[in-house]
Design an enzyme around this catalytic site. Structure first.
Site, PDB file in Angstrom:
ATOM      1  N   TYR A  26      46.013  30.591  27.861  1.00  0.00           N
ATOM      2  CA  TYR A  26      45.986  32.024  28.409  1.00  0.00           C
ATOM      3  C   TYR A  26      47.094  32.392  28.749  1.00  0.00           C
ATOM      4  O   TYR A  26      48.058  33.296  28.816  1.00  0.00           O
ATOM      5  CB  TYR A  26      45.081  32.173  29.660  1.00  0.00           C
ATOM      6  N   GLU A  48      39.530  41.035  37.454  1.00  0.00           N
ATOM      7  CA  GLU A  48      40.323  40.684  38.711  1.00  0.00           C
ATOM      8  C   GLU A  48      39.412  40.809  40.112  1.00  0.00           C
ATOM      9  O   GLU A  48      39.432  40.047  40.981  1.00  0.00           O
ATOM     10  CB  GLU A  48      41.526  41.450  38.587  1.00  0.00           C
ATOM     11  N   TRP A  56      40.846  31.601  39.149  1.00  0.00           N
ATOM     12  CA  TRP A  56      40.817  32.543  37.992  1.00  0.00           C
ATOM     13  C   TRP A  56      40.056  31.767  36.685  1.00  0.00           C
ATOM     14  O   TRP A  56      39.909  32.171  35.668  1.00  0.00           O
ATOM     15  CB  TRP A  56      42.431  32.952  37.619  1.00  0.00           C
TER      16      TRP A  56
END
Length: 200
Positions: A26, A48, A56
């Site tokens: 990522y 988010e 995350w």
């Protein structure tokens, strides 16, 4: 101790992206690269918001399931979700089953669609979010030097709330700005610093 780790490939990455393969990929391919289309910005805004209070890594691992559950984050499709969809999402163990966040995502899809016709807004969601790009970007040497919010993220949060968006605060929007390339918070010395092309 440095916040950058040089991997076997000779590339320097922050500690959070140095060892986990999912986070490393990522970081290397997505994080901080410009996203300027409506669907892309809506998806990242939604994720988010779901990330709030969680890691995350958790959200990233669930992203394929989120995409399937939320119709590829196409704003028109999500805006049409009703009570049956909410029940379906709350029963889907593959995603984060938080009613407030699910309802906020649907409300935000409707607000995104409405933005297209709002004469007070120049363009849609992507154009609005990018209009809050600052004149300078942070230049952190350490992770501790990276802010968690900014005057621009605070102003954008106020604007979006006024337009009917929910579950979006200055910290969430600062994370969004980092993720989609509006600001560059890659550490100085990282192999990704400056890679977005947005900042010299």
């Amino acid at each position: 101790m440095s916040d950058l780790i040089v991997g076997p490939d000779g590339l320097a990455r922050p500690v959070w992206a140095a060892t986990d393969p999912l986070l490393r990929d990522y970081y290397d391919t997505e994080w901080g690269m410009p996203v300027r289309d409506e669907r892309g910005v809506f998806e990242r805004l939604s994720l988010e918001a779901f990330q709030s209070g969680l890691s995350w890594r958790t959200i990233l691992a669930k992203r394929p399931a989120f995409r399937e559950a939320f119709a590829g984050f196409e704003p028109d499709a999500v805006a049409a979700f009703g009570d049956d969809d909410v029940a379906r999402l709350l029963a889907d163990a593959r995603i984060v089953r938080n009613r407030a966040k699910i309802l906020a995502t649907i409300a935000n899809a409707r607000a995104t669609v409405a933005l297209r016709e709002d004469e007070a807004v120049d363009g849609g969601l992507a154009e609005l979010v990018w209009s809050y790009r600052p004149t300078a970007t942070p230049t952190p040497h350490t992770l501790a030097e990276i802010p968690t919010r900014s005057p621009q993220s605070e102003a954008l949060a106020r604007r979006l709330k006024h337009l009917g968006f929910r579950f979006i605060g200055p910290t969430t929007l600062f994370a969004l700005m980092q993720a989609i390339g509006i600001i560059d918070t890659h550490l100085l010395g990282s192999h990704r610093r400056g890679s977005s092309g947005v900042w010299g």
